[in-house]
Design a protein around this motif. Structure first.
Motif, mmCIF file in Angstrom:
data_model
loop_
_atom_site.group_PDB
_atom_site.id
_atom_site.type_symbol
_atom_site.label_atom_id
_atom_site.label_comp_id
_atom_site.label_asym_id
_atom_site.label_seq_id
_atom_site.Cartn_x
_atom_site.Cartn_y
_atom_site.Cartn_z
ATOM 1 N N GLN A 68 11.083 63.809 59.846
ATOM 2 C CA GLN A 68 10.833 65.005 60.644
ATOM 3 C C GLN A 68 9.341 65.192 60.927
ATOM 4 O OE1 GLN A 68 13.583 68.467 59.760
ATOM 5 N NE2 GLN A 68 13.824 67.236 57.884
ATOM 6 N N VAL A 85 15.087 65.454 47.319
ATOM 7 C CA VAL A 85 15.868 64.219 47.149
ATOM 8 C C VAL A 85 15.020 63.263 46.316
ATOM 9 C CG1 VAL A 85 17.022 62.308 48.321
ATOM 10 C CG2 VAL A 85 16.921 64.559 49.427
ATOM 11 N N PRO A 95 18.838 57.311 52.481
ATOM 12 C CA PRO A 95 18.838 57.754 53.880
ATOM 13 C C PRO A 95 18.536 59.251 54.042
ATOM 14 C CG PRO A 95 20.779 56.409 53.418
ATOM 15 C CD PRO A 95 20.082 56.618 52.127
ATOM 16 N N GLU A 96 19.058 60.076 53.143
ATOM 17 C CA GLU A 96 18.806 61.528 53.241
ATOM 18 C C GLU A 96 17.313 61.822 53.075
ATOM 19 O OE1 GLU A 96 20.115 65.705 51.044
ATOM 20 O OE2 GLU A 96 21.041 63.824 50.410
ATOM 21 N N PHE A 97 16.670 61.102 52.151
ATOM 22 C CA PHE A 97 15.236 61.269 51.923
ATOM 23 C C PHE A 97 14.454 60.896 53.189
ATOM 24 C CE2 PHE A 97 11.187 59.218 51.004
ATOM 25 C CZ PHE A 97 10.517 60.228 50.334
ATOM 26 N N TRP A 98 14.742 59.713 53.759
ATOM 27 C CA TRP A 98 13.991 59.249 54.926
ATOM 28 C C TRP A 98 14.250 60.121 56.151
ATOM 29 C CZ3 TRP A 98 9.870 56.936 53.882
ATOM 30 C CH2 TRP A 98 9.787 56.061 52.804
ATOM 31 N N LYS A 99 15.429 60.751 56.202
ATOM 32 C CA LYS A 99 15.702 61.692 57.295
ATOM 33 C C LYS A 99 14.755 62.892 57.193
ATOM 34 C CE LYS A 99 19.346 64.377 59.432
ATOM 35 N NZ LYS A 99 20.712 64.881 59.336
ATOM 36 N N LEU A 100 14.537 63.377 55.971
ATOM 37 C CA LEU A 100 13.603 64.501 55.769
ATOM 38 C C LEU A 100 12.178 64.093 56.148
ATOM 39 C CD1 LEU A 100 14.861 65.895 52.331
ATOM 40 C CD2 LEU A 100 15.131 66.967 54.580
#
Length: 184
Positions: free
Chosen positions: A147, A134, A139-144
């Motif tokens: 982890q 990403v 938001p998708e980046f920070w979700k990764l």
């Protein structure tokens, strides 16, 4: 032509047998017993510089080791989906901890990270690995990135490193008076 290291020798009459050394910014401080001769001082300074250099090399993985470390982090936290082509240390990043070029799969980590805790280096590496998947900070980046179990702790550590030079030194007069500047 190699640059001579800045070495400050501190002799102490209370120090009897031990010799130690540490880095203080750009200089190396060597602590010696006061009774040592000049020749012994030179031998010890040389020996301690070698020991510090060896310790620093152990703490700083090579580019090949960084690539292995990246592969391990990608497997553990990103389901192996991020596969960098190269990961290397660089000297030209003074305002960022790392960078990534998703188009060619290259990751660069600032040499300023050398000597920081491994979990902080792993965080920066995982951050850049996430950019392979990403490219933005959405938001998708920070979700990764989230982890990684020590993500928030590592971000706080790095924010502290950035903030520390800007903080004013405490007023020594207040320390001796026992005054609390917040209550003035």
């Amino acid at each position: 032509m190699p640059v001579e290291p800045i070495v400050e020798v501190r002799r102490s009459p209370r120090r009897r047998r031990t010799v130690s050394a540490y880095r203080d910014g750009d200089k190396t401080v060597v602590l010696l017993p006061a009774r040592l001769s000049h020749a012994e001082e030179e031998r010890w300074v040389s020996r301690m510089l070698q020991r510090l250099a060896a310790r620093e090399m152990r703490r700083k993985p090579s580019d090949a080791e960084l690539l292995e470390r990246a592969a391990d982090l990608a497997a553990r936290y990103l389901d192996g989906k991020a596969a960098p082509v190269s990961v290397r240390w660089v000297d030209n990043q003074n305002s960022r901890w790392g960078s990534c070029t998703p188009a060619d799969g290259s990751i660069r980590l600032s040499r300023r990270l050398v000597g920081m805790p491994s979990w902080v280096v792993d965080y920066v590496l995982l951050h850049e690995l996430a950019h392979l998947l990403v490219p933005d900070h959405g938001p998708e980046f920070w979700k990764l990135v989230g982890q990684y179990p020590k993500a928030e702790r590592a971000r706080g550590f790095l924010e502290g490193v950035v903030a520390a030079p800007r903080l004013a030194a405490p007023d020594p007069a207040l320390a001796t008076q026992g005054a609390d500047p917040a209550k003035r």
